[in-house]
Motif scaffolding. Structure first.
Motif, short mmCIF file in Angstrom:
data_model
loop_
_atom_site.label_atom_id
_atom_site.label_comp_id
_atom_site.label_asym_id
_atom_site.label_seq_id
_atom_site.Cartn_x
_atom_site.Cartn_y
_atom_site.Cartn_z
N GLY A 297 -6.31 1.75 -5.41
CA GLY A 297 -5.78 1.22 -4.10
C GLY A 297 -6.66 -0.07 -3.96
N SER B 55 -10.72 -2.63 -0.10
CA SER B 55 -9.55 -2.37 0.43
C SER B 55 -9.73 -2.02 1.97
CB SER B 55 -9.04 -0.73 -0.05
OG SER B 55 -10.01 0.23 0.54
N ALA C 245 0.79 -1.48 -0.01
CA ALA C 245 -0.01 0.00 0.09
C ALA C 245 1.11 1.28 -0.19
CB ALA C 245 -0.85 0.07 1.13
#
Length: 223
Positions: free
Chosen positions: A45, A68, A28
């Motif tokens: 993401g 996420s 990340a």
């Protein structure tokens, strides 16, 4: 960590903003660092773990956070306009004052999240678990809430406007100062049992708890 972020921002790609803390997860962090050097791209993401990050004040317009993990992440004042947060885990996240206009939060986990003063106009919250979340002073106008769990949620001074509001509440759901108009009905839980409540009964239930909403009958023309 601060030095690394400063080095990233020296490119000028994200002028006048930098994350206060980067995620613990290396993948990340790497994706965020790449994005910080890009021009004109949304952050991708999807399925990444952003826990440990402080992304307050960042502009994530039209970014992708589908599936996420943002549990406990600070996003105070962040811009998430049209962001895709489907099925994201935002448990305990701080979204105070965030811009969530037209954001897609379908099936997201918002348990115990803080959304005080957030702007959620025209957001989609189908199947959201927002139990014990705080929406104090939040603008939820025109948002769609179908099957949203708001048991124990705090809607003090929140503002609604012609909301699809088919939500689950219980006696611990706070609606003091809640105003606006909704399409019901809602599901009122007491223990494991529940019943639907709409129309004048729903208006009275909110009024008894210090709020004032108008329940719009299906098919009624916009006011």
């Amino acid at each position: 960590m601060k030095r690394m972020v400063g080095e990233i921002m020296s490119s000028g790609a994200r002028e006048n903003w930098e994350p206060r803390t980067l995620p613990v997860d290396p993948e990340a962090t790497g994706r965020l660092r790449e994005w910080l050097t890009e021009e004109g791209f949304s952050l991708f993401g999807v399925e990444l773990d952003f826990r440990g990050a402080d992304l307050s004040g960042g502009d994530f317009s039209s970014s992708w956070f589908t599936d996420s993990v943002l549990a406990g992440v600070r996003l105070a004042g962040a811009v998430l306009y049209r962001a895709d947060l489907q099925s994201a885990d935002l448990t305990g996240a701080d979204l105070t004052g965030a811009d969530l206009v037209r954001a897609n939060l379908d099936r997201a986990l918002l348990r115990s999240a803080r959304l005080d003063g957030a702007d959620m106009v025209n957001a989609s919250l189908h199947g959201v678990d927002a139990s014990r979340a705080s929406f104090r002073g939040t603008r939820i106008m025109g948002a769609s809430l179908y099957g949203a769990d708001m048991r124990g949620a705090d809607l003090t001074d929140a503002v609604l406007f012609q909301n699809a509001f088919k939500v689950s509440v219980d006696d611990s759901t706070t609606v003091r100062g809640l105003t606006g108009s909704v399409f019901g009905p809602i599901s009122l839980f007491s223990g494991e049992s529940s019943r639907e409540m709409g129309g004048a009964e729903l208006e009275a239930w909110v009024a008894e708890r210090g709020g004032k909403v108008e329940v719009i009958a299906p098919g009624s023309p916009p006011q």
